[in-house]
Design a protein around this motif. Structure first.
Motif, PDB file in Angstrom:
ATOM      1  N   THR A   7       0.820  -1.211   0.000  1.00 20.22           N
ATOM      2  CA  THR A   7       0.000   0.000   0.000  1.00 20.22           C
ATOM      3  C   THR A   7       0.852   1.258   0.000  1.00 20.22           C
ATOM      4  O   THR A   7       0.402   2.310   0.424  1.00 20.22           O
ATOM      5  CB  THR A   7      -0.918   0.005   1.244  1.00 20.22           C
ATOM      6  OG1 THR A   7      -0.096  -0.090   2.415  1.00 20.22           O
ATOM      7  CG2 THR A   7      -1.870  -1.170   1.204  1.00 20.22           C
ATOM      8  N   LEU A  56       1.268  -0.491  -6.751  1.00 20.73           N
ATOM      9  CA  LEU A  56       0.465  -0.868  -5.595  1.00 20.73           C
ATOM     10  C   LEU A  56      -0.039  -2.280  -5.816  1.00 20.73           C
ATOM     11  O   LEU A  56      -0.596  -2.588  -6.866  1.00 20.73           O
ATOM     12  CB  LEU A  56      -0.719   0.082  -5.413  1.00 20.73           C
ATOM     13  CG  LEU A  56      -0.380   1.530  -5.015  1.00 20.73           C
ATOM     14  CD1 LEU A  56      -1.652   2.345  -4.895  1.00 20.73           C
ATOM     15  CD2 LEU A  56       0.405   1.557  -3.702  1.00 20.73           C
ATOM     16  N   GLY A  57       0.147  -3.120  -4.829  1.00 20.93           N
ATOM     17  CA  GLY A  57      -0.323  -4.488  -4.919  1.00 20.93           C
ATOM     18  C   GLY A  57       0.678  -5.402  -5.596  1.00 20.93           C
ATOM     19  O   GLY A  57       1.560  -4.961  -6.324  1.00 20.93           O
ATOM     20  N   GLU A  60       1.102  -5.234  -9.733  1.00 26.11           N
ATOM     21  CA  GLU A  60       1.894  -4.118 -10.258  1.00 26.11           C
ATOM     22  C   GLU A  60       3.361  -4.261  -9.848  1.00 26.11           C
ATOM     23  O   GLU A  60       4.271  -3.952 -10.619  1.00 26.11           O
ATOM     24  CB  GLU A  60       1.326  -2.790  -9.765  1.00 26.11           C
ATOM     25  CG  GLU A  60      -0.032  -2.468 -10.363  1.00 26.11           C
ATOM     26  CD  GLU A  60      -0.538  -1.099  -9.950  1.00 26.11           C
ATOM     27  OE1 GLU A  60       0.264  -0.299  -9.422  1.00 26.11           O
ATOM     28  OE2 GLU A  60      -1.742  -0.815 -10.155  1.00 26.11           O
ATOM     29  N   LEU A 259      -3.228  -1.308 -15.748  1.00 23.62           N
ATOM     30  CA  LEU A 259      -3.600  -1.492 -14.349  1.00 23.62           C
ATOM     31  C   LEU A 259      -3.629  -0.164 -13.606  1.00 23.62           C
ATOM     32  O   LEU A 259      -4.529   0.100 -12.791  1.00 23.62           O
ATOM     33  CB  LEU A 259      -2.621  -2.450 -13.670  1.00 23.62           C
ATOM     34  CG  LEU A 259      -2.807  -3.942 -13.965  1.00 23.62           C
ATOM     35  CD1 LEU A 259      -1.681  -4.752 -13.337  1.00 23.62           C
ATOM     36  CD2 LEU A 259      -4.165  -4.422 -13.435  1.00 23.62           C
ATOM     37  N   LYS A 260      -2.655   0.692 -13.874  1.00 25.40           N
ATOM     38  CA  LYS A 260      -2.625   1.998 -13.212  1.00 25.40           C
ATOM     39  C   LYS A 260      -3.811   2.851 -13.642  1.00 25.40           C
ATOM     40  O   LYS A 260      -4.391   3.582 -12.828  1.00 25.40           O
ATOM     41  CB  LYS A 260      -1.311   2.698 -13.528  1.00 25.40           C
ATOM     42  CG  LYS A 260      -0.085   2.014 -12.909  1.00 25.40           C
ATOM     43  CD  LYS A 260       1.215   2.675 -13.314  1.00 25.40           C
ATOM     44  CE  LYS A 260       1.330   4.077 -12.760  1.00 25.40           C
ATOM     45  NZ  LYS A 260       2.656   4.678 -13.074  1.00 25.40           N
ATOM     46  N   ASP A 261      -4.177   2.761 -14.919  1.00 27.34           N
ATOM     47  CA  ASP A 261      -5.342   3.506 -15.394  1.00 27.34           C
ATOM     48  C   ASP A 261      -6.616   3.002 -14.722  1.00 27.34           C
ATOM     49  O   ASP A 261      -7.488   3.797 -14.329  1.00 27.34           O
ATOM     50  CB  ASP A 261      -5.471   3.368 -16.912  1.00 27.34           C
ATOM     51  CG  ASP A 261      -4.452   4.220 -17.646  1.00 27.34           C
ATOM     52  OD1 ASP A 261      -3.905   5.156 -17.031  1.00 27.34           O
ATOM     53  OD2 ASP A 261      -4.188   3.952 -18.840  1.00 27.34           O
ATOM     54  N   LEU A 262      -6.739   1.666 -14.614  1.00 27.37           N
ATOM     55  CA  LEU A 262      -7.920   1.108 -13.959  1.00 27.37           C
ATOM     56  C   LEU A 262      -7.988   1.569 -12.518  1.00 27.37           C
ATOM     57  O   LEU A 262      -9.068   1.927 -12.008  1.00 27.37           O
ATOM     58  CB  LEU A 262      -7.872  -0.424 -14.031  1.00 27.37           C
ATOM     59  CG  LEU A 262      -8.154  -1.055 -15.402  1.00 27.37           C
ATOM     60  CD1 LEU A 262      -7.913  -2.557 -15.351  1.00 27.37           C
ATOM     61  CD2 LEU A 262      -9.598  -0.764 -15.828  1.00 27.37           C
ATOM     62  N   ARG A 263      -6.830   1.537 -11.833  1.00 29.61           N
ATOM     63  CA  ARG A 263      -6.795   1.970 -10.438  1.00 29.61           C
ATOM     64  C   ARG A 263      -7.170   3.442 -10.320  1.00 29.61           C
ATOM     65  O   ARG A 263      -7.917   3.837  -9.423  1.00 29.61           O
ATOM     66  CB  ARG A 263      -5.405   1.718  -9.868  1.00 29.61           C
ATOM     67  CG  ARG A 263      -5.198   2.283  -8.484  1.00 29.61           C
ATOM     68  CD  ARG A 263      -4.059   1.560  -7.758  1.00 29.61           C
ATOM     69  NE  ARG A 263      -2.843   1.483  -8.547  1.00 29.61           N
ATOM     70  CZ  ARG A 263      -1.908   2.430  -8.559  1.00 29.61           C
ATOM     71  NH1 ARG A 263      -2.114   3.558  -7.884  1.00 29.61           N
ATOM     72  NH2 ARG A 263      -0.804   2.271  -9.261  1.00 29.61           N
ATOM     73  N   ARG A 264      -6.679   4.258 -11.247  1.00 26.50           N
ATOM     74  CA  ARG A 264      -6.978   5.688 -11.213  1.00 26.50           C
ATOM     75  C   ARG A 264      -8.466   5.929 -11.451  1.00 26.50           C
ATOM     76  O   ARG A 264      -9.095   6.773 -10.798  1.00 26.50           O
ATOM     77  CB  ARG A 264      -6.137   6.411 -12.251  1.00 26.50           C
ATOM     78  CG  ARG A 264      -6.267   7.927 -12.194  1.00 26.50           C
ATOM     79  CD  ARG A 264      -5.400   8.601 -13.258  1.00 26.50           C
ATOM     80  NE  ARG A 264      -3.999   8.234 -13.122  1.00 26.50           N
ATOM     81  CZ  ARG A 264      -3.346   7.459 -13.960  1.00 26.50           C
ATOM     82  NH1 ARG A 264      -3.975   6.935 -14.999  1.00 26.50           N
ATOM     83  NH2 ARG A 264      -2.061   7.178 -13.759  1.00 26.50           N
ATOM     84  N   VAL A 266     -10.898   3.882 -10.778  1.00 19.84           N
ATOM     85  CA  VAL A 266     -11.662   3.457  -9.600  1.00 19.84           C
ATOM     86  C   VAL A 266     -11.610   4.529  -8.525  1.00 19.84           C
ATOM     87  O   VAL A 266     -12.606   4.841  -7.879  1.00 19.84           O
ATOM     88  CB  VAL A 266     -11.098   2.119  -9.075  1.00 19.84           C
ATOM     89  CG1 VAL A 266     -11.681   1.800  -7.704  1.00 19.84           C
ATOM     90  CG2 VAL A 266     -11.381   0.996 -10.060  1.00 19.84           C
ATOM     91  N   ILE A 267     -10.439   5.117  -8.335  1.00 18.30           N
ATOM     92  CA  ILE A 267     -10.292   6.148  -7.314  1.00 18.30           C
ATOM     93  C   ILE A 267     -11.129   7.388  -7.669  1.00 18.30           C
ATOM     94  O   ILE A 267     -11.805   7.954  -6.816  1.00 18.30           O
ATOM     95  CB  ILE A 267      -8.807   6.539  -7.177  1.00 18.30           C
ATOM     96  CG1 ILE A 267      -8.008   5.355  -6.607  1.00 18.30           C
ATOM     97  CG2 ILE A 267      -8.657   7.761  -6.272  1.00 18.30           C
ATOM     98  CD1 ILE A 267      -6.523   5.596  -6.557  1.00 18.30           C
TER      99      ILE A 267
END
Length: 269
Positions: A7, A56-57, A60, A259-264, A266-267
């Motif tokens: 994290t 993160l995770g 990644e 993955l970073k785009d998906l995480r962004r 979601v946030i």
């Protein structure tokens, strides 16, 4: 792998990044870094990628580790390529006389072939220094010739003293040479005005002329030598391996960025 490392924020300080990497890549680096390679250099690659991507995770983190491994293997590929060049160059230098002959085919290459190793190793500054040194040496030689043409009673001694030390040594070796080893029609050297004049005009000045050609054409000699050293058959497999690494790098980067785009997203949602 601890919860803290999974994290870790994308924006983090250098100390935290270092601690994070020390925990995370310790195991994989044992398989990626060969015993004779630098673990610290590999760690620097990983830390730079962590600082850039802030993984993160575990997924990644794995992708960043994979990218680091690709970078490391591409570095190793460059070293292998350089080693292949050096190995080929070693064989080339065994027949360096032919290398210089080919490189300077448009010139009189007499007396130059033995300097091909210097030509390969010399930098621009080295060549400039050699040219300056040669010019000073030639000036001293011509000053000695003027003394030989003077009316001085000690013309021979004065001219000899005016020569540079290495030219004096060359002359001493010439005087000490075995007459039986002289080329046909060549008379033994004599330690007098005419003998020294003959030596300077017939041996030393032509050496300066050839030396000037060699120095002026050092880049051409280097180009020819390294070209001869290249073995396309040995490097072909390295080239294919590099293409493989490039494709793998592209896939890993694409997956990581997605993955970073998906995480962004979601946030933000």
């Amino acid at each position: 792998m601890t919860k803290t490392t999974q994290t870790l924020p994308a924006e983090t300080g250098g100390t935290e990044i270092t601690r994070f990497n020390a925990l995370r890549h310790g195991v994989l680096s044992g398989y990626t870094v060969l015993p004779w390679e630098s673990t610290d250099e590999y760690r620097a690659v990983v830390e730079a990628l962590v600082a850039e991507h802030g993984p993160l995770g575990p997924t990644e983190e794995h992708l960043v580790e994979e990218i680091a491994g690709i970078f490391w293997r591409k570095r190793r590929l460059r070293l292998a390529e350089a080693a292949a060049h050096r190995r080929g160059l070693e064989g080339t230098l065994a027949s360096y006389r032919e290398t210089v002959k080919v490189a300077l085919v448009h010139l009189d290459t007499s007396g130059q072939s033995e300097r091909v190793v210097d030509a390969i190793r010399a930098t621009v500054a080295d060549t400039q220094e050699d040219m300056t040194d040669m010019a000073a040496d030639e000036t001293m030689t011509r000053d000695a010739l003027e003394l030989l043409s003077s009316k001085r009673n000690d013309a021979y001694e004065a001219a000899l003293a005016a020569l540079r030390q290495d030219t004096q040594t060359w002359w001493a070796d010439t005087l000490a040479g075995d007459p039986d080893e002289l080329a046909d029609g060549k008379e033994p050297a004599t330690a007098d005005v005419e003998g020294l004049r003959y030596f300077l005009e017939g041996e030393v000045l032509p050496w300066f002329e050839n030396r000037q050609k060699e120095l002026a054409n050092r880049p051409l000699i280097r180009e020819q030598a390294f070209g001869d050293a290249l073995d396309p058959n040995k490097l072909e497999r390295l080239g294919r391996y590099e293409v493989h690494l490039d494709r793998k790098l592209e896939r890993m980067l694409t997956m990581l960025l997605r993955l970073k785009d998906l995480r962004r997203n979601v946030i933000e949602s």
